[in-house]
Design a protein around this motif. Structure first.
Motif, short mmCIF file in Angstrom:
data_model
loop_
_atom_site.label_atom_id
_atom_site.label_comp_id
_atom_site.label_asym_id
_atom_site.label_seq_id
_atom_site.Cartn_x
_atom_site.Cartn_y
_atom_site.Cartn_z
N PRO A 168 91.30 47.05 1.10
CA PRO A 168 90.90 48.23 0.30
C PRO A 168 91.93 49.37 0.30
CG PRO A 168 89.85 48.35 2.43
CD PRO A 168 90.62 47.05 2.43
N ALA A 169 93.05 49.20 0.99
CA ALA A 169 94.00 50.31 1.12
C ALA A 169 94.65 50.67 -0.21
CB ALA A 169 95.08 49.95 2.14
N ASN A 170 94.88 49.67 -1.06
CA ASN A 170 95.54 49.91 -2.34
C ASN A 170 94.73 50.87 -3.22
OD1 ASN A 170 97.40 49.08 -4.70
ND2 ASN A 170 95.37 48.51 -5.45
N TRP A 216 95.76 54.79 -4.51
CA TRP A 216 95.87 55.24 -5.90
C TRP A 216 94.87 56.35 -6.21
CZ3 TRP A 216 100.05 54.76 -8.36
CH2 TRP A 216 100.88 53.65 -8.18
N GLN A 217 93.70 56.32 -5.58
CA GLN A 217 92.75 57.42 -5.76
C GLN A 217 93.32 58.72 -5.21
OE1 GLN A 217 89.29 55.84 -3.80
NE2 GLN A 217 88.47 54.92 -5.67
N ALA A 218 93.99 58.64 -4.07
CA ALA A 218 94.59 59.83 -3.47
C ALA A 218 95.74 60.36 -4.34
CB ALA A 218 95.08 59.51 -2.06
N ILE A 219 96.51 59.44 -4.91
CA ILE A 219 97.60 59.85 -5.82
C ILE A 219 97.02 60.54 -7.05
CG2 ILE A 219 99.39 58.97 -7.38
CD1 ILE A 219 99.95 56.80 -5.21
N ARG A 220 95.95 59.98 -7.60
CA ARG A 220 95.34 60.56 -8.81
C ARG A 220 94.85 61.98 -8.56
NH1 ARG A 220 91.01 57.07 -12.12
NH2 ARG A 220 90.05 56.98 -10.05
N GLU A 260 98.25 53.81 10.39
CA GLU A 260 99.63 54.22 10.07
C GLU A 260 100.47 53.04 9.59
OE1 GLU A 260 102.46 57.27 9.68
OE2 GLU A 260 100.47 57.57 10.60
N ASP A 261 100.11 51.82 10.01
CA ASP A 261 100.83 50.63 9.55
C ASP A 261 100.78 50.52 8.03
OD1 ASP A 261 101.51 49.91 12.08
OD2 ASP A 261 100.15 48.19 12.21
N TRP A 262 99.64 50.90 7.46
CA TRP A 262 99.53 50.82 6.00
C TRP A 262 100.51 51.77 5.34
CZ3 TRP A 262 98.94 48.82 1.58
CH2 TRP A 262 98.78 49.61 0.44
N TRP A 263 100.65 52.96 5.89
CA TRP A 263 101.57 53.93 5.28
C TRP A 263 103.02 53.43 5.39
CZ3 TRP A 263 100.61 57.31 1.82
CH2 TRP A 263 101.57 58.25 1.47
N THR A 264 103.34 52.81 6.50
CA THR A 264 104.68 52.23 6.67
C THR A 264 104.91 51.14 5.62
OG1 THR A 264 104.64 52.67 9.04
CG2 THR A 264 106.20 51.00 8.27
N GLN A 274 86.45 53.73 7.09
CA GLN A 274 85.97 52.38 6.79
C GLN A 274 86.28 51.39 7.90
OE1 GLN A 274 87.79 51.37 3.03
NE2 GLN A 274 86.46 52.71 1.86
N SER A 275 86.93 51.86 8.97
CA SER A 275 87.33 51.01 10.10
C SER A 275 88.14 49.80 9.63
CB SER A 275 86.09 50.54 10.89
OG SER A 275 85.37 51.64 11.39
N VAL A 276 89.09 50.05 8.76
CA VAL A 276 89.90 48.97 8.20
C VAL A 276 90.94 48.51 9.22
CG1 VAL A 276 91.55 48.35 6.38
CG2 VAL A 276 89.57 49.78 5.84
N THR A 277 90.91 47.23 9.55
CA THR A 277 91.89 46.66 10.48
C THR A 277 92.72 45.56 9.83
OG1 THR A 277 90.26 45.06 11.30
CG2 THR A 277 90.46 47.16 12.49
N GLU A 278 92.41 45.22 8.59
CA GLU A 278 93.21 44.24 7.85
C GLU A 278 93.04 44.49 6.36
OE1 GLU A 278 91.72 40.43 9.09
OE2 GLU A 278 90.10 40.45 7.61
N ILE A 279 94.03 44.06 5.60
CA ILE A 279 94.00 44.20 4.15
C ILE A 279 94.26 42.84 3.53
CG2 ILE A 279 94.62 46.64 4.03
CD1 ILE A 279 97.52 45.87 3.79
#
Length: 274
Positions: free
Chosen positions: A159-161, A165-169, A218-222, A255-260
């Motif tokens: 769900p990171a993608n 994009w919502q944050a960019i919008r 932070e891995d997602w941002w990297t 959302q406690s996201v640990t994988e995408i």
């Protein structure tokens, strides 16, 4: 549709900029899927291989190991900084059977049937006319050789993608995208239809459901800063960028996201022996 030349310039700029984080440990998916692509095409000692959209060598380096000292791999990319990293890796591994070319993959000038295998991992969708690009790559495959095209499947990096994009919008609505170039071929049917347009009808398709682990948000941002998202993120000023990052990562934490998701579609076509 933008021209091939304009698309090339944009792609080269984005990936040269992203080169500093491209090989970060958070971005192991490049090597994972590049290696998996090479495993699927049955390379032999002495084979001649063309690897386009090579990046930092995720598929070119394993190909070079498989074809051995009697074989050869030509690694091509528009982003010079990525290829420099690939060349450094090859030197560190003692691989001397690679040639690195900063070049347009559609203007390489090799004769018909020059290579035993041609490989393109996560790159064909950057070309405005994908079918024309595939035709040019296919032309360079010898009869009895193979072409491998690997692309992203559906729901890439969710769900990171969507959160990104919502944050960019929220910060810059005009930069928001609800469509990515790989969406055109993110299903087996879509990929098969494009390959059929290029004249390839005997194609083996394998859709792989996969995930990419995040040890921390932070891995997602990297990942985002070391990939194609960089082209959009670099258009934000520092304040906007920080707000996008914070909103994006806060959402992942909540959302406690640990994988995408990192679904992949592999296509391998065998060229008939005339």
């Amino acid at each position: 549709m933008e021209s091939h030349g304009v698309a090339n310039q944009k792609t080269a700029h984005v990936y040269n900029t992203a080169a500093d984080l491209f090989d970060h440990p958070a971005n192991t998916f490049w090597n994972r899927f590049g290696h998996s692509t090479i495993e699927r095409i049955g390379l032999r000692q002495g084979d001649q291989v063309l690897d386009v959209c090579s990046g930092t060598g995720a598929s070119a380096l394993p190909a070079a190991r498989m074809v051995g000292s009697d074989g050869r791999v030509v690694a091509v990319d528009l982003a010079e900084k990525l290829l420099t990293r690939a060349a450094d890796k090859a030197q560190a591994d003692g691989l001397e059977n690679l040639e690195f070319r900063v070049h347009d993959m559609l203007a390489l000038g090799y004769p018909d049937g020059y290579f035993d295998a041609v490989v393109c991992v996560f790159g064909i969708f950057f070309v405005p006319d994908m079918a024309a690009a595939v035709k040019e790559l296919w032309r360079q495959v010898r009869p009895g050789g193979r072409l491998a095209i690997t692309t992203w499947g559906p729901d890439l990096f969710e769900p990171a993608n969507t959160s990104l994009w919502q944050a960019i919008r929220q910060q810059r609505p005009e930069l928001y995208k609800d469509f990515n170039p790989w969406d055109r071929i993110s299903t087996p049917k879509g990929l098969l239809d494009m390959l059929a347009e290029a004249g390839l009808t005997e194609v083996h398709i394998s859709a792989e459901t996969a995930t990419h682990a995040l040890s921390e948000p932070e891995d997602w941002w990297t990942l985002a800063m070391g990939s194609g998202y960089r082209g959009t993120l670099d258009q934000l000023n520092s304040e906007q960028l920080q707000k996008v990052k914070q909103a994006n990562l806060d959402q992942l934490v909540s959302q406690s996201v640990t994988e995408i998701s990192a679904n992949v579609i592999y296509a391998v076509a065998d060229k008939p022996v005339v």
